[in-house]
Scaffold this motif. Structure first.
Motif, PDB file in Angstrom:
ATOM      1  N   ILE A 127     -40.181  12.294-102.295  1.00  0.00           N
ATOM      2  CA  ILE A 127     -39.482  11.918-103.246  1.00  0.00           C
ATOM      3  C   ILE A 127     -39.619  10.713-103.859  1.00  0.00           C
ATOM      4  O   ILE A 127     -39.842  10.552-105.312  1.00  0.00           O
ATOM      5  N   SER A 128     -40.130   9.787-103.218  1.00  0.00           N
ATOM      6  CA  SER A 128     -40.585   8.158-103.703  1.00  0.00           C
ATOM      7  C   SER A 128     -41.971   8.565-104.541  1.00  0.00           C
ATOM      8  O   SER A 128     -41.949   7.870-105.656  1.00  0.00           O
ATOM      9  N   SER A 129     -42.698   9.061-104.052  1.00  0.00           N
ATOM     10  CA  SER A 129     -44.049   9.447-104.721  1.00  0.00           C
ATOM     11  C   SER A 129     -43.687  10.076-106.147  1.00  0.00           C
ATOM     12  O   SER A 129     -44.416   9.704-107.198  1.00  0.00           O
ATOM     13  N   ALA A 130     -42.923  11.270-106.406  1.00  0.00           N
ATOM     14  CA  ALA A 130     -42.590  11.617-107.612  1.00  0.00           C
ATOM     15  C   ALA A 130     -41.743  11.161-108.372  1.00  0.00           C
ATOM     16  O   ALA A 130     -42.210  10.875-109.758  1.00  0.00           O
ATOM     17  N   PHE A 131     -40.989  10.081-107.990  1.00  0.00           N
ATOM     18  CA  PHE A 131     -40.299   9.356-108.725  1.00  0.00           C
ATOM     19  C   PHE A 131     -41.098   8.202-109.330  1.00  0.00           C
ATOM     20  O   PHE A 131     -40.833   7.707-110.493  1.00  0.00           O
ATOM     21  N   ALA A 132     -41.933   7.563-108.578  1.00  0.00           N
ATOM     22  CA  ALA A 132     -43.061   6.675-108.931  1.00  0.00           C
ATOM     23  C   ALA A 132     -44.025   7.203-110.210  1.00  0.00           C
ATOM     24  O   ALA A 132     -44.213   6.481-110.969  1.00  0.00           O
ATOM     25  N   ALA A 133     -44.451   8.493-110.072  1.00  0.00           N
ATOM     26  CA  ALA A 133     -44.952   9.017-110.874  1.00  0.00           C
ATOM     27  C   ALA A 133     -44.239   9.277-112.355  1.00  0.00           C
ATOM     28  O   ALA A 133     -44.854   9.162-113.405  1.00  0.00           O
ATOM     29  N   LEU A 134     -43.117   9.538-112.234  1.00  0.00           N
ATOM     30  CA  LEU A 134     -42.277   9.673-113.361  1.00  0.00           C
ATOM     31  C   LEU A 134     -42.117   8.334-114.190  1.00  0.00           C
ATOM     32  O   LEU A 134     -42.052   8.311-115.416  1.00  0.00           O
ATOM     33  N   SER A 135     -42.013   7.430-113.254  1.00  0.00           N
ATOM     34  CA  SER A 135     -41.907   6.066-113.794  1.00  0.00           C
ATOM     35  C   SER A 135     -42.982   5.525-114.747  1.00  0.00           C
ATOM     36  O   SER A 135     -42.778   4.746-115.725  1.00  0.00           O
ATOM     37  N   LEU A 136     -44.137   5.861-114.238  1.00  0.00           N
ATOM     38  CA  LEU A 136     -45.211   5.390-114.889  1.00  0.00           C
ATOM     39  C   LEU A 136     -45.395   6.211-116.210  1.00  0.00           C
ATOM     40  O   LEU A 136     -45.930   5.674-117.208  1.00  0.00           O
ATOM     41  N   LYS A 137     -44.829   7.358-116.331  1.00  0.00           N
ATOM     42  CA  LYS A 137     -44.615   8.191-117.461  1.00  0.00           C
ATOM     43  C   LYS A 137     -43.524   8.003-118.393  1.00  0.00           C
ATOM     44  O   LYS A 137     -43.490   8.390-119.607  1.00  0.00           O
ATOM     45  N   ASN A 138     -42.732   6.900-117.950  1.00  0.00           N
ATOM     46  CA  ASN A 138     -41.649   6.569-118.587  1.00  0.00           C
ATOM     47  C   ASN A 138     -40.526   7.406-118.691  1.00  0.00           C
ATOM     48  O   ASN A 138     -39.894   7.688-119.672  1.00  0.00           O
ATOM     49  N   ILE A 139     -40.326   8.156-117.557  1.00  0.00           N
ATOM     50  CA  ILE A 139     -39.381   9.311-117.834  1.00  0.00           C
ATOM     51  C   ILE A 139     -38.447   9.257-116.550  1.00  0.00           C
ATOM     52  O   ILE A 139     -38.854   9.020-115.740  1.00  0.00           O
ATOM     53  N   LYS A 140     -37.157   9.353-116.990  1.00  0.00           N
ATOM     54  CA  LYS A 140     -36.115   9.320-116.026  1.00  0.00           C
ATOM     55  C   LYS A 140     -36.129  10.713-115.257  1.00  0.00           C
ATOM     56  O   LYS A 140     -36.166  11.701-116.098  1.00  0.00           O
TER      57      LYS A 140
END
Length: 483
Positions: A104-117
């Motif tokens: 979950i932490s890894s997936a949320f970090a990847a979304l954060s790099l794309k600036n996607i909530k």
């Protein structure tokens, strides 16, 4: 069921690569959810056959789809909602010792790099948590619907299942226990779910040998399990008393050994199965001691005829014969000899209703060898004892109380502790006329009746004519009323 969120064997999936989504049914519990639960529901052949048989009985009325051996469903859910209602998900999704929390932490970090909530991300970009669920506990083929409704309850929504049956509620309770969210489901069952608990008890027709059917017992056991798991103390107490009074086909000495093919409620957890069987056996042994006691009296050398100076041994012999004939005709006594097939005449009494046994004993006629011997038979002596036992059966100690069983099982159980040799200590009970006339036994749930009933039913021996046999001078072992 497997309670871990481990990946499926030999089925590696990359959910972050376009076009690699699994062929699953997609259900949005919440459209802006930030987590996907990828759940695989597996059904055994027996479960599928049972579901198909039930569908064929319903015919065109059946609304459930054809059950499958394996069904995969992707549920879009809210991490916050799951953590707030389920301790299981709280640990699984937040504790970094679990692989799922790291994913979950890894997936949320990847979304954060794309600036996607996360709540605005596409399903393929969200973290996917895999869960496998088999039918071992419930033998219910449509657990995907029950699990979906469980998630809706955890998100504060209404269930969508139209036909809310006992097996559906039981499956919901088992899933709630597995995912440690029983409190939320219990609250919804009590206030939000419009469910009418099925009736399993019925009054026997006159002169009918009434036993509980397998279907009724299946439902009754489900009621016990649901009320135990979801903290329904009143229903739990009522259902446990019902199975004690009616018996179980599982408690038969002729029952086959459990091969693990039954649902979990066919062997109730947390020591309930053994305790319920033991309490019923204690009550049956107490009732059986009554005719046994009088048979022993009338076969002894002590004169039982009540005619005074004209008392007759012929009267005792006559009463013994009539007593034996009555008990054997009513299937309450079975003569056995040394022939190989003799034991086949002994009926299976595991499903006999306790109230029915007492009712049958009350049918004992007032036998008289002639018109002068008016009070020499069994009926005059046994009816007050049956009234006494009937009064004890209304005590609160007969069923299991949920709170006391959870908090202090050692003090609640009827099972004896045993001495150094493994044998329980001797606890004789002597019945007197003063006990028969005690008014407190005439009222249900009378003060002090619980411990008194327990002491009588767990006694190691019973003397039902203590005063007649000159036992008044002996130290009393009769259980006293406690306040």
């Amino acid at each position: 069921m497997d309670g871990s969120g481990q990946a499926l064997d030999n089925d590696p999936l990359d959910h972050n690569v376009a076009g690699k989504l699994p062929e699953v049914i997609n259900i949005d519990i919440v459209q802006n959810g930030d987590l996907i639960l990828d759940v695989t529901f597996e059904n055994s052949r027996d479960t599928i056959r049972s579901a198909q048989a039930a569908q064929s009985k319903l015919g065109s009325q059946g609304t459930q789809p054809v059950p499958k051996k394996k069904t995969r469903v992707a549920f879009r859910v809210s991490i916050k909602a799951l953590k707030g209602q389920s301790k299981y998900f709280e640990k699984l999704l937040t504790d970094i010792r679990f692989l799922e929390a790291n994913d979950i932490s890894s997936a949320f970090a990847a979304l954060s790099l794309k600036n996607i909530k996360p709540d605005a991300a596409e399903a393929k970009d969200l973290p996917w948590i895999k869960i496998r669920d088999d039918d071992q506990a419930t033998r219910y083929a449509y657990r995907d619907g029950a699990f979906a409704d469980l998630l809706r309850v955890l998100h504060g929504k209404e269930v969508v299942t139209k036909q809310v049956t006992m097996i559906f509620v039981t499956t919901l309770a088992v899933l709630a226990d597995r995912f440690d969210c029983a409190a939320a489901v219990s609250k919804y069952l009590a206030s939000g779910l419009k469910f009418k608990w099925p009736v399993t008890s019925r009054k026997p027709v006159r002169d009918e040998v009434s036993v509980m059917s397998r279907v009724n017992e299946d439902i009754l056991r489900q009621k016990i399990l649901v009320s135990w798991l979801l903290n329904q103390p009143t229903r739990f107490q009522s259902a446990t008393k019902e199975i004690i009074m009616n018996g179980s086909c599982r408690w038969s000495p002729f029952a086959e050994e459990d091969d693990g093919s039954h649902a979990t409620w066919w062997y109730l957890q947390d020591g309930l199965e053994h305790e319920l069987q033991y309490r019923r056996q204690c009550i049956l042994e107490t009732i059986a001691s009554v005719p046994q006691h009088f048979i022993q009296l009338y076969t002894s050398r002590t004169r039982q005829c009540k005619l005074g100076y004209d008392s007759s041994s012929a009267c005792d012999s006559y009463q013994l014969g009539e007593m034996f004939k009555f008990l054997t005709n009513k299937h309450l006594l079975f003569p056995v000899d040394f022939t190989s097939g003799s034991l086949d005449s002994v009926a299976d009494t595991s499903l006999l209703q306790i109230d029915g046994i007492l009712s049958t004993l009350r049918q004992c006629p007032s036998y008289q060898i002639d018109k002068h011997h008016t009070n020499c038979g069994l009926r005059t002596r046994v009816v007050p004892i049956l009234d006494f036992i009937q009064g004890l059966l209304s005590a609160n100690s007969i069923p299991i109380t949920r709170q006391t069983w959870k908090v202090d099982r050692h003090a609640t159980t009827w099972m004896p502790p045993g001495d150094e040799n493994g044998d329980p200590p001797a606890k004789p009970f002597r019945y007197t006329r003063s006990l028969a006339g005690d008014q407190r036994l005439r009222f249900e749930h009378a003060m002090g009746a619980e411990q008194f009933a327990r002491n009588v039913f767990t006694a190691t021996s019973w003397d039902w004519t203590a005063e007649d046999q000159g036992h008044d001078s002996l130290p009393s072992t009769t259980p006293k009323w406690s306040f």
